[in-house]
Design an enzyme around this catalytic site. Structure first.
Site, PDB file in Angstrom:
ATOM      1  N   ASP A 236      23.759  35.641  57.374  1.00  0.00           N
ATOM      2  CA  ASP A 236      24.536  36.274  58.438  1.00  0.00           C
ATOM      3  C   ASP A 236      23.798  37.545  58.846  1.00  0.00           C
ATOM      4  OD1 ASP A 236      26.312  37.415  60.162  1.00  0.00           O
ATOM      5  OD2 ASP A 236      28.084  37.009  58.930  1.00  0.00           O
ATOM      6  N   GLU A 238      24.295  39.042  61.832  1.00  0.00           N
ATOM      7  CA  GLU A 238      25.200  39.569  62.862  1.00  0.00           C
ATOM      8  C   GLU A 238      25.015  38.796  64.171  1.00  0.00           C
ATOM      9  OE1 GLU A 238      28.004  40.189  63.938  1.00  0.00           O
ATOM     10  OE2 GLU A 238      28.172  42.137  62.932  1.00  0.00           O
ATOM     11  N   GLY A 313      30.847  40.968  59.141  1.00  0.00           N
ATOM     12  CA  GLY A 313      30.530  42.377  59.317  1.00  0.00           C
ATOM     13  C   GLY A 313      31.605  43.150  60.056  1.00  0.00           C
ATOM     14  N   ASP A 314      32.291  42.454  60.986  1.00  0.00           N
ATOM     15  CA  ASP A 314      33.346  43.108  61.761  1.00  0.00           C
ATOM     16  C   ASP A 314      34.729  42.805  61.178  1.00  0.00           C
ATOM     17  OD1 ASP A 314      33.577  40.445  62.324  1.00  0.00           O
ATOM     18  OD2 ASP A 314      33.260  40.623  64.490  1.00  0.00           O
ATOM     19  N   ASP A 454      55.861  30.681  46.955  1.00  0.00           N
ATOM     20  CA  ASP A 454      56.234  29.298  47.288  1.00  0.00           C
ATOM     21  C   ASP A 454      55.452  28.277  46.463  1.00  0.00           C
ATOM     22  OD1 ASP A 454      57.881  30.411  49.175  1.00  0.00           O
ATOM     23  OD2 ASP A 454      56.673  29.825  50.911  1.00  0.00           O
TER      24      ASP A 454
HETATM   25  O1  AHR Z   1      27.295  36.818  62.571  1.00  0.00           O
HETATM   26  C1  AHR Z   1      28.492  36.157  62.424  1.00  0.00           C
HETATM   27  C2  AHR Z   1      29.647  37.104  62.573  1.00  0.00           C
HETATM   28  O2  AHR Z   1      29.740  37.548  63.881  1.00  0.00           O
HETATM   29  C3  AHR Z   1      29.605  38.375  61.807  1.00  0.00           C
HETATM   30  O3  AHR Z   1      29.867  38.257  60.425  1.00  0.00           O
HETATM   31  C4  AHR Z   1      30.674  39.152  62.477  1.00  0.00           C
HETATM   32  O4  AHR Z   1      30.490  40.532  62.334  1.00  0.00           O
HETATM   33  C5  AHR Z   1      30.581  38.704  63.925  1.00  0.00           C
HETATM   34  O5  AHR Z   1      31.828  38.317  64.399  1.00  0.00           O
END
Ligand code: AHR
Length: 517
Positions: A236, A238, A313-314, A454
């Site tokens: 990943d 970004e 990351g986000d 549950d």
């Molecule tokens: O790169 C894939 C994803 O894209 C990342 O983890 C995220 O930060 C963004 O939405």
């Protein structure tokens, strides 16, 4: 003794520039004769000149000399916390301490300590650009394993769960070189974004291409994929999960689903590699080794140096997976060093933690046989394949294997109360028996407290005098029952049709048997 020899060897290799082939052979051989008790993966990385700057594990020490806490748990009954340490220096987690502390309640993992001395601990991830927060914390009992025969617990990431450190020390930034590995459960994944471990943005926002460098595991195809149907180990970086040099498809990245999976990623100036292997035996395969992706923004890289686990990351938090251990290094590790780390990992002795069959001990594989005569004594509790419903079906010796597997359950410590039990499907990892509107379903754990409630059932003596009954932990008068061949939680008389007093005692009494599948 062995530690010294690896250190000396590492320095010698660096000083002389010995060939990679020689290094692979020597380091692998040296590590193969050592053991996790005296050498950890981070000792090997240090010997190779690429020391760990983050080292996270809930199962074992990652340095031969480490004797601090591995992680912290918090129990639901009084919100008290307890550090879980090691049985001995350089050894294995003291899982019994967790069992004692969390007895009769539930626990979540609040901190995964950094063993490197850099203070890069992982804690509950905050809100980010893609999703609010703070994220959920992992149930401390949901990923039981054994390591060299010692009971331990991994980090079970249900969707919505995430850990992060946005204020790190010593982690690569910009285009600086780094390496990392993680051990995942190769059978627990999904296509959500993004089950990651590694380097990410320090503000939990998507700040652009090249601002991350993290291991990803799962079968998300939105950005990239490899051969087969997945899951894949990808990078990943970004705005992209990369399986090789191309955005999108790269044939060299295979589908991998080892129960214990070693995943490795390293990146430096216009150079990166993706490797993986079975964490229980054998070596590593190289899935990609070459220049940075042929897409804008990834060369040079713009790494920010935060650390994430289980999220993007986000803070994209729709993924699931299980993490046992992982490290990040300063510097680009050689293949030889990584091969030696893999030898250390396979020697560690990860196992699924199954404790046997036919009992209600967590880890045991069982089936649940109905006891109501004459209709149902050859019937067993199973999940449907076509929908999420849970029913009872008749079985005999020639029942199809898929039906038998659908009627096989792995007993787990109760997600909401460890003195009770939960039932995970044997053929759908990560999916549990839970009631919703009083009807039983097979659903993916979403990490929420309501799901845990549950999905938790407390065994009692059978209401009919035979077998065992399973009382719902959050509806104290209701028990797991079959009614019209469908499963519910039901009280002995009530407003729902399945609360019928007719046959209630027999319908709520089950035999815990050897697993059908
Ligand atoms: O790169 C894939 C994803 O894209 C990342 O983890 C995220 O930060 C963004 O939405």
């Amino acid at each position: 003794m062995v530690k010294l020899s690896i250190r000396r060897l590492g320095r010698a290799l660096l000083a002389t520039g010995a060939t990679a082939a020689l290094a692979v052979g020597m380091l692998t051989a040296t590590a193969a004769t050592s053991q996790a008790a005296t050498q950890g993966p981070c000792d090997i990385y240090a010997a190779g000149g690429t020391p760990c700057v983050a080292a996270h594990s809930t199962t074992r020490a990652l340095y031969g000399a480490y004797n601090g806490p591995l992680y912290q748990v918090r129990r639901a009954s009084d919100n008290a916390t307890r550090d879980i340490g090691l049985l001995s220096a350089g050894g294995y987690a003291n899982a019994a301490a967790q069992d004692d502390f969390c007895a009769g309640t539930s626990c979540v993992i609040t901190v995964i300590y950094d063993q490197s001395g850099k203070g890069n601990h992982l804690t509950q991830a905050p809100a980010g650009g893609a999703a609010g927060g703070p994220d959920n914390l992992a149930n401390a009992f949901e990923a039981p394993v054994t390591v060299a025969g010692h009971k331990a617990y991994g980090v079970y990431v249900a969707p919505g769960t995430g850990y992060r450190n946005n204020h790190t020390n010593g982690i690569a930034t910009g285009d600086q070189p780094e390496g990392m590995y993680a051990i995942f459960d190769g059978t627990h994944f999904n296509g959500g974004c993004c089950f990651d471990y590694g380097n990410a943005e320090t503000n939990s926002l998507d700040t652009g291409n090249g601002h991350m460098e993290a291991l990803y595991f799962g079968n998300n195809k939105s950005w990239g994929s490899g051969s087969g149907n997945g899951p894949w180990v990808m990078a990943d970086l970004e705005n992209g999960l990369f399986s090789g040099v191309n955005r999108g498809f790269n044939a060299g990245d295979p589908s991998v689903s080892n129960r214990f999976l070693t995943a490795m990623l390293k990146g430096g100036p216009n150079q990166w590699a993706l490797r993986g292997g079975d964490a229980r035996s054998g070596g590593l395969s190289t899935f990609y080794n070459g220049v940075r992706p042929n897409a804008t923004g990834y060369n040079p890289m713009h790494k920010e140096g935060a650390i994430i686990l289980g999220i993007g990351g986000d803070n994209s938090k729709w993924a699931q997976g299980t993490f046992y251990e992982g490290v990040m290094t300063s510097g680009y590790p050689s293949d030889a060093t990584e091969n030696a780390v893999q030898a250390n990992i396979t020697a560690a002795g990860y196992n699924s933690g199954s404790t046997g069959t036919g009992t209600l001990t967590p880890g045991s594989r069982i089936s649940l046989q109905a006891t109501t005569a004459p209709c149902c004594t050859s019937h067993y509790l199973r999940h449907n394949d076509a929908d999420t419903k849970v029913v009872i079906s008749a079985y005999n010796g020639s029942s199809p294997a898929i039906d038998k597997a659908d009627a096989t359950w792995i007993v787990r410590a109760g997600l909401a109360d460890t003195s009770c039990v939960s039932f995970e499907s044997a053929n759908s990892p990560g999916q549990f028996l839970r009631h919703y509107n009083y009807q039983l379903n097979l659903n993916t754990d979403n990490g929420a407290g309501a799901f845990a409630q549950d999905a938790t059932f407390c065994p009692t003596a059978g209401n009919s005098g035979a077998g065992t009954s399973f009382r719902s932990v959050n509806f104290a008068t209701k028990y797991l029952r079959h009614y019209n061949y469908t499963a519910y939680i039901a009280s002995n008389g009530g407003s729902n049709a399945w609360d019928s007093t007719n046959s209630w005692a027999a319908d709520t009494s089950w035999l815990v048997t050897q697993p059908l599948g």
